[in-house]
Design a protein around this motif. Structure first.
Motif, PDB file in Angstrom:
ATOM      1  N   GLY A  37       1.069  -1.208  -0.224  1.00  0.00           N
ATOM      2  CA  GLY A  37       0.348   0.093  -0.294  1.00  0.00           C
ATOM      3  C   GLY A  37       1.010   0.965   0.361  1.00  0.00           C
ATOM      4  N   THR A  38       2.410   1.090  -0.236  1.00  0.00           N
ATOM      5  CA  THR A  38       2.957   2.697  -0.320  1.00  0.00           C
ATOM      6  C   THR A  38       3.509   2.431  -1.500  1.00  0.00           C
ATOM      7  N   PHE A  39       4.102   3.580  -1.886  1.00  0.00           N
ATOM      8  CA  PHE A  39       5.134   3.595  -3.157  1.00  0.00           C
ATOM      9  C   PHE A  39       5.744   4.729  -2.896  1.00  0.00           C
ATOM     10  N   ALA A  40       7.019   4.752  -3.709  1.00  0.00           N
ATOM     11  CA  ALA A  40       8.183   5.703  -3.985  1.00  0.00           C
ATOM     12  C   ALA A  40       7.232   6.484  -4.918  1.00  0.00           C
ATOM     13  N   ALA A  41       7.423   7.845  -3.852  1.00  0.00           N
ATOM     14  CA  ALA A  41       6.974   8.781  -4.853  1.00  0.00           C
ATOM     15  C   ALA A  41       7.122   9.123  -6.883  1.00  0.00           C
ATOM     16  N   ASP A  42       6.198   9.137  -7.494  1.00  0.00           N
ATOM     17  CA  ASP A  42       6.382   9.840  -8.928  1.00  0.00           C
ATOM     18  C   ASP A  42       6.755  11.305  -8.640  1.00  0.00           C
ATOM     19  N   GLU A  43       7.938  10.872  -9.650  1.00  0.00           N
ATOM     20  CA  GLU A  43       8.765  11.954 -10.241  1.00  0.00           C
ATOM     21  C   GLU A  43       7.752  13.218 -10.626  1.00  0.00           C
ATOM     22  N   VAL A  44       7.217  14.087 -10.268  1.00  0.00           N
ATOM     23  CA  VAL A  44       7.105  15.357 -11.032  1.00  0.00           C
ATOM     24  C   VAL A  44       6.936  15.731 -12.102  1.00  0.00           C
ATOM     25  N   LYS A  45       6.897  15.584 -13.691  1.00  0.00           N
ATOM     26  CA  LYS A  45       6.735  15.733 -14.528  1.00  0.00           C
ATOM     27  C   LYS A  45       5.695  16.648 -15.277  1.00  0.00           C
ATOM     28  N   PRO A  46       6.567  18.082 -16.215  1.00  0.00           N
ATOM     29  CA  PRO A  46       6.158  19.028 -16.530  1.00  0.00           C
ATOM     30  C   PRO A  46       5.344  18.276 -17.347  1.00  0.00           C
ATOM     31  N   LEU A  47       5.619  17.426 -17.899  1.00  0.00           N
ATOM     32  CA  LEU A  47       4.150  17.196 -19.323  1.00  0.00           C
ATOM     33  C   LEU A  47       4.392  15.274 -19.458  1.00  0.00           C
ATOM     34  N   SER A  48       3.115  14.527 -19.014  1.00  0.00           N
ATOM     35  CA  SER A  48       2.646  13.371 -19.021  1.00  0.00           C
ATOM     36  C   SER A  48       2.092  12.534 -20.503  1.00  0.00           C
ATOM     37  N   MET A  49       2.132  11.901 -20.536  1.00  0.00           N
ATOM     38  CA  MET A  49       1.002  11.412 -21.837  1.00  0.00           C
ATOM     39  C   MET A  49       1.157  10.124 -22.365  1.00  0.00           C
ATOM     40  N   ASP A  50      -0.248   9.445 -22.272  1.00  0.00           N
ATOM     41  CA  ASP A  50      -0.140   7.950 -22.194  1.00  0.00           C
ATOM     42  C   ASP A  50      -1.615   7.648 -23.391  1.00  0.00           C
ATOM     43  N   GLY A  51      -0.666   6.600 -23.917  1.00  0.00           N
ATOM     44  CA  GLY A  51      -1.607   6.529 -24.701  1.00  0.00           C
ATOM     45  C   GLY A  51      -1.895   4.799 -24.804  1.00  0.00           C
ATOM     46  N   SER A  94     -13.726  -4.507 -33.013  1.00  0.00           N
ATOM     47  CA  SER A  94     -14.149  -3.960 -32.379  1.00  0.00           C
ATOM     48  C   SER A  94     -12.450  -2.773 -31.468  1.00  0.00           C
ATOM     49  N   PHE A  95     -12.473  -1.245 -31.658  1.00  0.00           N
ATOM     50  CA  PHE A  95     -11.556  -1.121 -31.495  1.00  0.00           C
ATOM     51  C   PHE A  95     -11.211   0.679 -30.223  1.00  0.00           C
ATOM     52  N   LYS A  96     -10.547   0.487 -29.570  1.00  0.00           N
ATOM     53  CA  LYS A  96     -10.732   1.457 -28.512  1.00  0.00           C
ATOM     54  C   LYS A  96      -9.750   2.482 -28.165  1.00  0.00           C
ATOM     55  N   GLY A  97      -9.480   3.408 -28.354  1.00  0.00           N
ATOM     56  CA  GLY A  97      -8.363   4.019 -28.451  1.00  0.00           C
ATOM     57  C   GLY A  97      -8.603   5.856 -27.102  1.00  0.00           C
ATOM     58  N   LYS A  98      -7.440   6.101 -26.503  1.00  0.00           N
ATOM     59  CA  LYS A  98      -7.427   7.098 -26.126  1.00  0.00           C
ATOM     60  C   LYS A  98      -6.071   8.159 -25.153  1.00  0.00           C
ATOM     61  N   GLY A 136     -11.651   7.085 -27.864  1.00  0.00           N
ATOM     62  CA  GLY A 136     -12.897   6.841 -29.718  1.00  0.00           C
ATOM     63  C   GLY A 136     -12.959   5.418 -28.467  1.00  0.00           C
ATOM     64  N   LEU A 137     -14.483   4.746 -29.720  1.00  0.00           N
ATOM     65  CA  LEU A 137     -15.014   3.672 -29.714  1.00  0.00           C
ATOM     66  C   LEU A 137     -15.474   3.386 -30.864  1.00  0.00           C
ATOM     67  N   TYR A 138     -15.249   2.119 -31.441  1.00  0.00           N
ATOM     68  CA  TYR A 138     -15.825   1.479 -32.646  1.00  0.00           C
ATOM     69  C   TYR A 138     -16.381   0.871 -32.537  1.00  0.00           C
ATOM     70  N   LYS A 139     -17.004  -0.909 -33.134  1.00  0.00           N
ATOM     71  CA  LYS A 139     -17.455  -1.344 -33.325  1.00  0.00           C
ATOM     72  C   LYS A 139     -17.953  -2.005 -34.344  1.00  0.00           C
ATOM     73  N   LYS A 140     -17.695  -2.840 -35.360  1.00  0.00           N
ATOM     74  CA  LYS A 140     -18.985  -3.886 -36.527  1.00  0.00           C
ATOM     75  C   LYS A 140     -18.883  -4.721 -36.389  1.00  0.00           C
TER      76      LYS A 140
END
Length: 240
Positions: A15-29, A44-48, A66-70
């Motif tokens: 339940g504890t963890f090392a403090a995350d580094e504070v980044k000026p910009l972060s991005m997840d795909g 089906s496709f899901k992206g974010k 977005g979400l797309y399903k055929k």
């Protein structure tokens, strides 16, 4: 004695963890894809994309998904789901950086819902209640205005009150639980959104994520459901 010390060590680290580094910009795909052929044919496709910017006086968040399903229906390929959502929130830090003023904007387009589109503008108060080595929790609340067009072509615009909660719990160094909840209360419709997720790191850049997304509208067309749910298993790539 050695076994006792080992158990105590494990309990202390849970339940504890090392403090995350504070980044000026972060991005997840985030990406998920399913394709089946044969007796059942589906695609089906899901992206974010989610980005966070941390500056001296501002803390900003941006989301595009977005979400797309055929599906093969009676021998004919048909689109059965098509959703797009984007949002941006800027938080201006006051003298106490945990106290902030926010501005929020969002746009949603769901081809198979009761609305051609739903958009929101809101401003108000945002506060980080705590941010410690194991969890963090913040909320925002304020007035706004919604813009919507129903599938019948009618406009539903009006004043709203928007509230949101954001909770994160670091289960371990490699696993994180998140609960994000928002609601927009208006005279025409109350729109609520919830995302519950658990992600586990594969390495420094890749994670596996299991999520449950729920969208609820109180005012829907006849024959439409009030609640839409989406359960997904996706791969998340951290760009920086």
């Amino acid at each position: 004695m050695q076994k006792t010390l080992l158990v105590l060590s494990l309990l202390a680290s849970y339940g504890t963890f090392a403090a995350d580094e504070v980044k000026p910009l972060s991005m997840d795909g985030e990406f998920g894809f399913i394709s089946t052929t044969g007796n059942t044919e589906t695609t089906s496709f899901k992206g974010k994309l989610a980005a966070h910017q941390e500056l001296e006086m501002w803390s900003n968040d941006f989301v595009v998904e977005g979400l797309y399903k055929k599906d093969d229906v009676a021998g004919e390929s048909q689109t059965t789901a098509q959703k797009y959502f984007m949002s941006a929130q800027g938080n201006y830090k006051l003298e106490n950086p945990d106290h902030r003023l926010f501005g929020f904007a969002s746009y949603a387009d769901d081809k198979f819902s009761s609305y051609d589109y739903q958009a929101t503008l809101a401003v108000g108060w945002q506060q980080k209640l705590w941010d410690d080595p194991s969890s963090r929790f913040s909320y925002s609340i304020g007035p706004g205005y919604s813009f919507a067009k129903t599938s019948e072509g009618e406009s539903e615009n009006g004043l709203i009150v928007r509230g949101a909660l954001d909770y994160q719990w670091k289960v371990s160094d490699n696993a994180t639980f998140k609960q994000i909840l928002s609601t927009e209360v208006g005279s025409n419709n109350t729109k609520s959104k919830s995302e519950t997720s658990l992600s586990a790191k594969i390495n420094d850049s890749l994670s596996l994520k299991v999520s449950l997304l729920m969208d609820h509208n109180t005012d829907v067309a006849e024959g439409k459901e009030n609640l839409d749910t989406q359960t997904a298993v996706t791969v998340v790539y951290t760009f920086f």
